[in-house]
Each structure stands twice: as structure tokens, then as C-alpha cells.
Design an enzyme around this catalytic site. Structure first.
Site, mmCIF file in Angstrom:
data_model
loop_
_atom_site.group_PDB
_atom_site.id
_atom_site.type_symbol
_atom_site.label_atom_id
_atom_site.label_comp_id
_atom_site.label_asym_id
_atom_site.label_seq_id
_atom_site.Cartn_x
_atom_site.Cartn_y
_atom_site.Cartn_z
ATOM 1 N N GLU A 234 -66.320 33.730 24.339
ATOM 2 C CA GLU A 234 -67.696 34.240 24.216
ATOM 3 C C GLU A 234 -68.192 34.255 22.772
ATOM 4 O O GLU A 234 -68.849 35.195 22.337
ATOM 5 C CB GLU A 234 -67.793 35.629 24.843
ATOM 6 C CG GLU A 234 -67.207 35.675 26.250
ATOM 7 C CD GLU A 234 -67.522 36.945 27.028
ATOM 8 O OE1 GLU A 234 -68.444 37.658 26.636
ATOM 9 O OE2 GLU A 234 -66.834 37.182 28.029
ATOM 10 N N GLU B 101 -63.284 43.937 29.851
ATOM 11 C CA GLU B 101 -63.958 45.088 29.221
ATOM 12 C C GLU B 101 -63.589 46.427 29.840
ATOM 13 O O GLU B 101 -64.460 47.208 30.230
ATOM 14 C CB GLU B 101 -65.477 44.857 29.252
ATOM 15 C CG GLU B 101 -65.853 43.575 28.519
ATOM 16 C CD GLU B 101 -67.309 43.143 28.723
ATOM 17 O OE1 GLU B 101 -68.089 43.917 29.301
ATOM 18 O OE2 GLU B 101 -67.651 42.027 28.291
HETATM 19 O O1 9MR Z 1 -74.154 35.813 29.566
HETATM 20 C C1 9MR Z 1 -74.134 36.659 30.703
HETATM 21 C C2 9MR Z 1 -75.560 37.028 31.097
HETATM 22 O O2 9MR Z 1 -76.243 35.886 31.563
HETATM 23 C C3 9MR Z 1 -75.532 38.099 32.163
HETATM 24 O O3 9MR Z 1 -76.842 38.537 32.417
HETATM 25 C C4 9MR Z 1 -74.677 39.263 31.675
HETATM 26 C C5 9MR Z 1 -74.587 40.374 32.682
HETATM 27 O O4 9MR Z 1 -73.717 40.034 33.664
HETATM 28 O O5 9MR Z 1 -73.367 38.801 31.397
HETATM 29 C C6 9MR Z 1 -73.355 37.907 30.341
HETATM 30 O O6 9MR Z 1 -72.025 37.559 30.026
HETATM 31 C C7 9MR Z 1 -71.193 38.641 29.625
HETATM 32 C C8 9MR Z 1 -69.782 38.284 30.011
HETATM 33 O O7 9MR Z 1 -69.711 38.008 31.379
HETATM 34 C C9 9MR Z 1 -68.824 39.407 29.643
HETATM 35 N N1 9MR Z 1 -68.922 39.757 28.258
HETATM 36 C C10 9MR Z 1 -70.269 40.036 27.767
HETATM 37 C C11 9MR Z 1 -71.179 38.849 28.108
HETATM 38 C C12 9MR Z 1 -72.543 39.073 27.517
HETATM 39 O O8 9MR Z 1 -73.152 40.170 28.134
#
Ligand code: 9MR
Length: 385
Positions: free
Chosen positions: A269, A164
């Protein structure tokens, strides 16, 4: 969708509603066999099918989840445990415990193992946010990447090297990394990872890559890396989508464009929100949060059949696209194993009840699951006839 598949979805939902039939994983601690087949087998000639696993599952505290992962998936991603603040909480100390367990689980079960993620502006430890000079930042980045990539060399199949890094307009996101290392921090990260493990696949992962400006920005970024001889193998196209969007044609353009640069596409994802989103939010910008209300959480107790069907249809549509481009797609990974543990219950409003995945809160396969298997079988039978 062809008429026969549509009919299947409707019939199947009636069947589930009336008799509780269908394949599935039930709560009593017993996993039932699925007469229609498992995802990893059904799509074995097309792409890997993965799931993100959380700490609970990695720690062995979710036995139904473990069985489900082993039964249906052949790839795993760590939802949180490998993020910088957890795995490298102090400059000189790493916490490998959970990641080692995650990798052991993957190796033991012969799964494709993804590392997520080396460099991301979010979930950073305090010491990184306190850095005030480029030299120290470069040292931290180098130490982080070298240590992790070397430790798991030969065990991990792919790394989300940078996550990202782009804004919605395609410009580079300002982060602690770009501030001290300049825009080239992305090239540095990929070069360091490639040096530490020349075999592992290196991926740039982001959301909303179907948007024309972000697509263009990725193409620009990849060309820059390629021009400098820096290895990049794939693009992780995050699938945080909804029942209505994004348009399949735009997703398709990105799949084709990334593949045209010689890269493999990883659909990462994947989840499809069924809840209202009045702000037209797209993607997965976790800093966006809003207050809840009952209007915003309409399916608190159960999901209506109409929405269940809409979800199945939407999954079928996106899988039809993936199957059309299976030569370009290495992997399709869902972000979570069942609706209960999805991050979408808490984003962009905390505490809602969402239904974005293929398995429900009781680990039971939903009609969305059956619909994509039916789709594959129908396409396969067209070739046979
Ligand atoms: O699913 C993840 C969630 O449990 C966490 O709180 C969040 C913050 O770190 O990250 C989520 O996963 C993310 C992923 O690592 C990167 N792309 C977006 C995902 C959804 O926020």
C-alpha cells in the site's frame, strides 16, 4: 541523495517541462516504450514490484491501466473486490466473479498474486455485525477462510490474513471478531488459513508499523503465534506516507526487527500524499474524514514542479532504504496504478486532487518513476566500477 541523482531529478523535470520528453504512457491508447527500463525489470534482483488494481481494471475497462500493470509490475493486489462485504455478502452466498477475473489476469500474466484481505474490522456485511454469540462468529470465520483459501489454493501467492488489528498504542483493536472470539481470533485466522493452503504465504498487514508501540505490538503478536506453532510468513508494512514522514530510521527499525523474527517484509500500500494534512494524521484510518476547502486542495489543476521534485526525492529516499534491505523485503506494492484512481483523492477529505503515485492521471510516468530507476542504476554502477 547524492549530488548526481539530485541533478538528474532537476534536469529531468526541466526536460519534461520543456519538451514533454521522458518515458511514459500516453492517453491516446498507445503505450510508449520506456528507454530507462520498467520497474519490474530494474528491481528484479531486489524485490517484486506490485500495484493494487481496482474493479474497473479487473473488469477489463481500463486498457491503458492493464497495459501499464503488465509492463511495469510483477505483483498485484485487489484494492477492494476481495473484501468480506463484496466477496461474501450473505452467510451462505459468495460472489467470486470479480476475484476469479482478478486471479485469471494474474495467472495469465505470470504475476505474483496477493489476496487482500481475509479478516478486517472494516467493510463487513450486515450479517456479521448482527452476530451476538461466539459460536456463530467462529462458524462464520471458519467458513469464510476455508472457502476462500481452499478455492484459490495454488493460485494465490500470499494472503493478507489479518488486516489492521492494532490500535496506535499497540493494544488490540476492539472489533466484532475480538468481541466474540477474544484476542486469539488472529491465531485462529492464521491457523485456518495455513490448514487450508499450506503453501501460500501468510501475512499480517497494518499501517503505521514504523511507530515504536505498533512495532513492539507486532513483535509480541508474532512471537505469540510462533510460540503456539502457528504459521506466519510475513509482515505487510503499509506505506501510506507523506513528503515529510515517517522518519526513514523508524521504518528501517521495523524492517530489521520483523526480519529478525524470521519473517519477510512486504512493503504494501505504498503511496505518498503531497497534500496538506493539518491534523497530523498518519496512516490509513478510513473512519477519519474532514470537510474540504481550497487551502486544503492547493494543486487542483496542476502540481508545481517543486512538489513534483519533492515527491521524486522522497520516493528516492524510501527506495534507497528498500534497496539497502532488499534481502529482507520480498515485495514493494503501490496502492493504485495512477494518481487518478488513488484513494488519497478522497481521504481524509473527499474530492481533492492528490498526486501520490508514480504515474500521473494520463498514465504517464512521473519524475518520481525516473528517479527511483536512476537511483537503482546509480547504485548498480557503483558496484560495477
Ligand atoms: O483503497 C481502498 C478504498 O478504495 C476503499 O474505499 C477503502 C475502504 O475499504 O479501502 C482502501 O484500501 C485500504 C486497504 O484495503 C487497507 N489499508 C488501508 C487502505 C486505504 O484505506
Amino acid at each position: 541523495m547524492t549530488a548526481s541523482i539530485k541533478k538528474f531529478v532537476v534536469l529531468f523535470s526541466i526536460c519534461i517541462g520543456l519538451f514533454g520528453c521522458g518515458n511514459g504512457y500516453r492517453q491516446q491508447g498507445k503505450v510508449e516504450t520506456t528507454p530507462m527500463g520498467h520497474l519490474k525489470d530494474v528491481f528484479k534482483h531486489d524485490f517484486l514490484v506490485g500495484a493494487a488494481v481496482n474493479e474497473q481494471l479487473i473488469a477489463g475497462k481500463d486498457s491503458l491501466g492493464l497495459t501499464l500493470v503488465i509492463g511495469d509490475y510483477n505483483a498485484i493486489s485487489p484494492e477492494n473486490v476481495m473484501k468480506w462485504m463484496y466477496i461474501h455478502p450473505e452467510p451462505e452466498s459468495f460472489y467470486f466473479g470479480m476475484t476469479d477475473k482478478y486471479i485469471d489476469f494474474g495467472l495469465k500474466n505470470n504475476l505474483y498474486i496477493v489476496g487482500h484481505t481475509l479478516v478486517w474490522h472494516s467493510q463487513l456485511p450486515d450479517y456479521l455485525n448482527e452476530v451476538k454469540d461466539s459460536f456463530l462468529m467462529a462458524q462464520y470465520l471458519e467458513n469464510h477462510i476455508n472457502t476462500l483459501v481452499t478455492r484459490y489454493e495454488g493460485k494465490l501467492d500470499a494472503w493478507d490474513v489479518v488486516n489492521e488489528a492494532l490500535n496506535e498504542d499497540g493494544t488490540l483493536r476492539r472489533s466484532i471478531f475480538s468481541k466474540y472470539l477474544g484476542d486469539n481470533y488472529i491465531g485462529m485466522a492464521f491457523a485456518l488459513a495455513a490448514k487450508a493452503d499450506p503453501e501460500v504465504k501468510l501475512i499480517y498487514n497494518d499501517y503505521n508499523l514504523w511507530k515504536p508501540l505498533k512495532r513492539k505490538a507486532v513483535l509480541r503478536l508474532v512471537r505469540q503465534l510462533q510460540a503456539k506453532g502457528i504459521k506466519i510468513d510475513g509482515i505487510g508494512l503499509q506505506g501510506h506516507w507523506s513528503l515529510k514522514g515517517p522518519p526513514l530510521e523508524e521504518i528501517e527499525k521495523s524492517i530489521v526487527a520483523f526480519s529478525d523474527l524470521g519473517l519477510k517484509v512486504h512493503i504494501t500500500e505504498l503511496d505518498i500524499t503531497v497534500l496538506p494534512n493539518p491534523w497530523d494524521l498518519e496512516g490509513a484510518e478510513i473512519s477519519q474524514n474532514f470537510d474540504g476547502s481550497s487551502i486544503m486542495n492547493p494543486y487542483k489543476d496542476r502540481i508545481p514542479d517543486s512538489i513534483q521534485n519533492a515527491l521524486a526525492n522522497r520516493y528516492q529516499d524510501v527506495f534507497r532504504l528498500f534497496l539497502k534491505h532488499s534481502d529482507k523485503i520480498d515485495r514493494v506494492t503501490f496502492w493504485g496504478i495512477n494518481d487518478q484512481v488513488s484513494w488519497l483523492n478522497d481521504w481524509p477529505i473527499k474530492g481533492r486532487t492528490n498526486y501520490p503515485l508514480l504515474f500521473d492521471r494520463k498514465y504517464k510516468a512521473k519524475i518520481a518513476y525516473d528517479s527511483i530507476i536512476a537511483l537503482k542504476k546509480e547504485i548498480a554502477s557503483l558496484y560495477l566500477n
